[in-house]
Design a protein around this motif. Structure first.
Motif, mmCIF file in Angstrom:
data_model
loop_
_atom_site.group_PDB
_atom_site.id
_atom_site.type_symbol
_atom_site.label_atom_id
_atom_site.label_comp_id
_atom_site.label_asym_id
_atom_site.label_seq_id
_atom_site.Cartn_x
_atom_site.Cartn_y
_atom_site.Cartn_z
ATOM 1 N N ALA A 11 0.826 -1.210 0.000
ATOM 2 C CA ALA A 11 0.000 0.000 0.000
ATOM 3 C C ALA A 11 0.862 1.262 0.000
ATOM 4 C CB ALA A 11 -0.929 -0.011 1.214
ATOM 5 N N ILE A 12 1.952 1.260 0.768
ATOM 6 C CA ILE A 12 2.837 2.428 0.829
ATOM 7 C C ILE A 12 3.532 2.642 -0.511
ATOM 8 C CG2 ILE A 12 5.000 3.257 1.869
ATOM 9 C CD1 ILE A 12 4.009 2.095 4.526
ATOM 10 N N ASP A 13 3.875 1.559 -1.205
ATOM 11 C CA ASP A 13 4.531 1.685 -2.514
ATOM 12 C C ASP A 13 3.651 2.408 -3.535
ATOM 13 O OD1 ASP A 13 6.941 0.547 -1.836
ATOM 14 O OD2 ASP A 13 6.370 -1.482 -2.453
ATOM 15 N N THR A 14 2.337 2.338 -3.372
ATOM 16 C CA THR A 14 1.437 3.001 -4.329
ATOM 17 C C THR A 14 1.502 4.522 -4.226
ATOM 18 O OG1 THR A 14 -0.444 2.918 -2.783
ATOM 19 C CG2 THR A 14 -0.150 1.039 -4.263
ATOM 20 N N THR A 15 2.089 5.036 -3.157
ATOM 21 C CA THR A 15 2.158 6.492 -2.966
ATOM 22 C C THR A 15 3.473 7.081 -3.460
ATOM 23 O OG1 THR A 15 3.105 6.355 -0.730
ATOM 24 C CG2 THR A 15 0.710 6.229 -0.907
ATOM 25 N N CYS A 16 4.317 6.268 -4.089
ATOM 26 C CA CYS A 16 5.624 6.746 -4.551
ATOM 27 C C CYS A 16 5.475 7.621 -5.791
ATOM 28 C CB CYS A 16 6.534 5.559 -4.857
ATOM 29 S SG CYS A 16 8.211 6.041 -5.324
ATOM 30 N N LEU A 17 6.148 8.758 -5.793
ATOM 31 C CA LEU A 17 6.142 9.669 -6.942
ATOM 32 C C LEU A 17 7.360 9.476 -7.837
ATOM 33 C CD1 LEU A 17 5.031 13.055 -5.308
ATOM 34 C CD2 LEU A 17 3.666 11.563 -6.782
ATOM 35 N N LYS A 18 8.488 9.123 -7.264
ATOM 36 C CA LYS A 18 9.723 9.004 -8.039
ATOM 37 C C LYS A 18 10.499 7.779 -7.578
ATOM 38 C CE LYS A 18 12.962 10.519 -10.905
ATOM 39 N NZ LYS A 18 13.757 9.270 -10.944
ATOM 40 N N TRP A 19 10.580 6.799 -8.474
ATOM 41 C CA TRP A 19 11.348 5.596 -8.196
ATOM 42 C C TRP A 19 12.788 5.776 -8.640
ATOM 43 C CZ3 TRP A 19 9.584 1.678 -5.297
ATOM 44 C CH2 TRP A 19 8.201 1.539 -5.143
ATOM 45 N N GLY A 20 13.694 5.216 -7.873
ATOM 46 C CA GLY A 20 15.090 5.219 -8.276
ATOM 47 C C GLY A 20 15.330 4.171 -9.344
ATOM 48 N N SER A 21 16.480 4.249 -9.981
ATOM 49 C CA SER A 21 16.845 3.295 -11.027
ATOM 50 C C SER A 21 18.159 2.627 -10.666
ATOM 51 C CB SER A 21 16.998 4.007 -12.372
ATOM 52 O OG SER A 21 15.775 4.581 -12.768
ATOM 53 N N LYS A 22 18.224 1.335 -10.913
ATOM 54 C CA LYS A 22 19.467 0.611 -10.690
ATOM 55 C C LYS A 22 20.451 0.936 -11.803
ATOM 56 C CE LYS A 22 17.169 -3.172 -8.266
ATOM 57 N NZ LYS A 22 16.909 -4.628 -8.213
ATOM 58 N N ARG A 23 21.725 0.713 -11.534
ATOM 59 C CA ARG A 23 22.757 1.110 -12.484
ATOM 60 C C ARG A 23 22.619 0.406 -13.823
ATOM 61 N NH1 ARG A 23 25.423 0.789 -7.688
ATOM 62 N NH2 ARG A 23 26.180 -1.335 -8.058
ATOM 63 N N CYS A 24 22.095 -0.801 -13.816
ATOM 64 C CA CYS A 24 21.974 -1.558 -15.062
ATOM 65 C C CYS A 24 20.522 -1.707 -15.484
ATOM 66 C CB CYS A 24 22.612 -2.932 -14.899
ATOM 67 S SG CYS A 24 24.355 -2.845 -14.471
ATOM 68 N N GLY A 25 19.698 -0.774 -15.053
ATOM 69 C CA GLY A 25 18.294 -0.825 -15.409
ATOM 70 C C GLY A 25 17.468 -1.495 -14.327
ATOM 71 N N GLY A 26 16.167 -1.298 -14.400
ATOM 72 C CA GLY A 26 15.290 -1.856 -13.381
ATOM 73 C C GLY A 26 14.963 -0.831 -12.315
ATOM 74 N N ARG A 27 13.833 -1.031 -11.658
ATOM 75 C CA ARG A 27 13.373 -0.088 -10.656
ATOM 76 C C ARG A 27 14.055 -0.337 -9.323
ATOM 77 N NH1 ARG A 27 7.035 0.235 -9.179
ATOM 78 N NH2 ARG A 27 7.624 -1.401 -7.706
ATOM 79 N N GLY A 28 14.489 0.735 -8.701
ATOM 80 C CA GLY A 28 15.130 0.640 -7.398
ATOM 81 C C GLY A 28 14.176 1.010 -6.279
#
Length: 709
Positions: A608-625
């Motif tokens: 539920a808390i993840d649904t409130t995220c506005l800006k996700w980080g990115s891993k160095r080789c792609g993919g959501r952080g």
């Protein structure tokens, strides 16, 4: 003097009549046996108290490092919830085996082995730090101590010196080679699972050992001492978390002068691993005394003839051993045959079922709230991890401990009966969640982040944030929407990166970098003038510190109020269950809460808390952080709303419990005190012969005999 006179009498008897020498030895060693009993149980009590402190410290320290682990391994909150729940899974894997076989074996040594397993799990949690490589946070090259001057707004790749580009690409490639290290969160999960396995024998075997060998009137006092020490553990755990959160994650491995972020930065990761090493060492030290304690202690004189003793077979004469063994076998067969009828009897008790449902739902609410409370304070009020853990450890935990103590004191002072205990438990929950409702008005507004919460022209953001990160003011820059290297413009607005702010030049290095000619910074107030910006996000609004103070006051009062109902709730559970089913009832209660609350609550709260995220980080080789920025308003409504909804549902079940009790009770029942002789739960009289026969097989321990924090 009394023992001396006995010895003299025995001596003179020996001069007149022949007396068995073994009788003389047993009488002469009576004083030594008594001293051994008292000394042995007190040594065991001290060792067990230290173990309770160690396991409470490591458990609370894990809660304090939730956000650190999330950032270090670039994982979402839902996955952190699974890691947190793995402790309960490990505990459940062997709880039945330990409870059944542990009592037949060397209990102190099993506890010592459990401490070693618990420490091994704690060390395993810290191990990824030594194999993952150094922590790489997102920073533009100009903010790193370097002699190369690079413009943040890259018109094209020709503006950047070739050597700098090659070095940057080499770092990315090196990071990709070690990208497998990001999956090392599995070791954290396995370590926590191992912690749960190691912790399993401490509670059931430790408490029963005290109950078996302590003087009867001292047993409750000793167990209370253990629980008091256990309450101190979380305080030190959160304070240790506060200290480690101030230290950089790679302290001792890198030059700290080269670190360009501070502990106030959202990308900061503290030395989360250091606390686990300390907790592991404490667990090892706590387990050492148990390897030198005996399997059995001498029974106190007052308890040697007790028919309910779990060590009864030690005091049966040789002539009656065969007869007693046959009787024990009959009792075991009777116990096994009564399991299903007992289960049916228990679940046929409406008070028990309703209270069980209320407890499960309320623990879902409380476990989810406690697990993500540090994250909520950090994101909602802009506080650092260090300060958040300090506040929880020094203010909230003592309030919970005082609330539990107050609940028991109220029950004793006013001699509250079963119906009164139900009212007190209900009132505690009602007023606690009512206070929690007021926290909706004590939040902070979203920080002004260009392209996320506000547009580049100062209006509230309404469109898709990824597209809104780009504007006319930074259209000439080759920027990436995946970067998160926030800077604070002189207009009070945070920009995702210096490139997206349109900055053309920079001065200084490291934490002292200042960006100039930022085209987007000047668009809000004076479009004709370009402005400057500094490294790091802007602070929350001026009202936020005041709101945080209000939040702390209400949070402490709420923690105390909800904790007051804990002891009356357990008394209600015990008094509304037949005596021969008490242990079984509390065992089912513990199992249900761990399976249906301890494991799932952190997971779905995290989702539920993840649904409130506005800006996700990115891993160095792609993919959501990991999430870099949350919507403060949405986070407040999701976190508090989910807690309150679950709490409200539990209150309805508590009201149903009270209604059933009132329906079953008579006016005379309400005037009786809570001395256990009579209550409002039963409509049928208990048969004396039935109770007496079951007392022989009733265990002296139930999983939550001691008050749980």
């Amino acid at each position: 003097m009394e023992i001396s006179s006995k010895e003299n009498t025995q001596f003179f008897s020996n001069t007149i009549l022949p007396v068995d020498r073994s009788s003389f030895k047993s009488e002469s060693s009576a004083s030594r046996e008594k001293q051994s009993c008292c000394g042995g149980i007190k040594i065991f009590l001290g060792a067990l108290s230290f173990v309770y402190f160690a396991k409470a410290l490591s458990g609370s320290y894990l809660k304090s490092t939730i956000t650190q682990i999330e950032r270090r391994f670039e994982i979402p909150s839902s996955l952190v919830g699974i890691i947190d729940g793995s402790f309960e899974i490990g505990n459940l894997l062997i709880i039945i085996l330990v409870s059944y076989f542990g009592a037949k074996l060397h209990r102190p040594r099993i506890i010592g082995a459990g401490c070693l397993i618990m420490s091994a799990g704690t060390f395993l949690i810290a191990m990824p730090q030594f194999f993952m490589g150094r922590y790489q946070y997102e920073r533009f090259p100009s903010t790193i101590n370097s002699t190369v001057s690079i413009s943040p707004c890259l018109q094209d790749e020709s503006q950047t010196p070739l050597s700098a580009l090659e070095k940057s690409q080499a770092k990315i490639n090196a990071g990709c080679e070690k990208e497998a290290g990001s999956s090392m969160w599995i070791y954290v999960l396995l370590g926590n699972l191992l912690r749960g396995i190691g912790e399993t024998p401490i509670q059931p075997l430790g408490i029963t050992y005290i109950d078996d060998y302590a003087i009867e009137e001292n047993a409750a006092l000793y167990i209370g001492c253990v629980q008091t020490v256990a309450i101190i553990g979380p305080i030190f755990g959160f304070l240790l978390g506060s200290l480690c959160a101030k230290l950089y994650v790679d302290i001792g491995f890198v030059d700290l002068d080269s670190v360009t972020i501070t502990h106030k930065d959202v990308q900061w990761v503290g030395a989360w691993w250091l606390g686990y090493l300390i907790a592991g060492v404490i667990s090892v030290l706590a387990g050492i005394p148990f390897w030198f304690l005996p399997k059995h202690l001498p029974k106190p004189e007052s308890r040697k003839d007790s028919s309910t003793s779990s060590e009864q077979s030690k005091f049966i004469t040789e002539d009656n051993k065969e007869q007693h063994k046959s009787y024990q076998q009959q009792v075991k067969i009777a116990e096994m045959a009564k399991f299903l009828p007992s289960l049916k009897n228990l679940f046929g008790n409406p008070v028990y079922i309703l209270y069980l449902c209320a407890s499960i739902i309320q623990f879902n609410s409380l476990i989810g709230m406690v697990t993500y409370k540090p994250k909520y304070i950090e994101q909602q009020y802009g506080q650092t991890s260090s300060k958040t853990n300090f506040v929880i450890g020094l203010i909230n935990i003592p309030a919970v401990a005082f609330g539990i103590f107050s609940g028991g004191l109220i029950m004793k002072k006013f001699r509250i009966n079963v119906l009164g205990a139900a009212r007190l438990s209900l009132g505690s929950s009602f007023f606690g969640y009512l206070l929690l409702l007021s926290l909706f008005a004590m939040g902070c507004e979203n920080s002004d982040v260009a392209g996320l919460t506000v547009s580049y022209h100062g209006t509230k953001q309404m469109t898709d944030y990824e597209q809104a990160l780009f504007s006319e003011c930074n259209s000439g820059c080759a920027c990436s929407k995946n970067d998160w290297d926030p800077i604070c413009g002189e207009n009070g607005v945070t920009y995702v990166s210096a490139c997206l702010a349109g900055c053309q030049a920079s001065n200084g290095s490291g934490k002292n970098t200042v960006f100039f000619n930022c085209s987007c910074v000047g668009t809000l107030e004076s479009p004709s003038r370009s402005s400057s910006a500094v490294v790091g996000p802007c602070q929350k609004g001026n009202e936020c510190p005041k709101m945080f103070l209000y939040f702390l006051v209400i949070s402490v009062i709420t923690s105390y109020t909800l904790s007051v109902g804990g002891t009356p709730g357990y008394i209600l559970l015990l008094r509304c269950t037949k005596p021969h089913l008490k242990s079984f009832a509390l065992g089912i209660h513990t199992l249900a809460i761990r399976v249906l609350a301890g494991i799932p609550a952190p997971v779905y709260f995290g989702v539920a808390i993840d649904t409130t995220c506005l800006k996700w980080g990115s891993k160095r080789c792609g993919g959501r952080g990991a999430c870099r920025l949350y919507d403060s308003s949405a986070l407040r409504y999701v976190y508090l709303g989910l807690t309150l909804v679950l709490g409200t549902v539990s209150i309805f079940f508590s009201v149903a419990v009270l209604w059933v009790l009132r329906k079953r009770s008579s006016p005379q029942d309400e005037t009786l005190s809570a001395n256990g002789e009579r209550g409002a739960c039963g409509t049928k009289s208990r048969k004396d012969n039935f109770v007496n026969s079951d007392r022989l097989i009733q265990t002296t321990y139930w999983p939550e005999k001691e008050t749980r924090l």
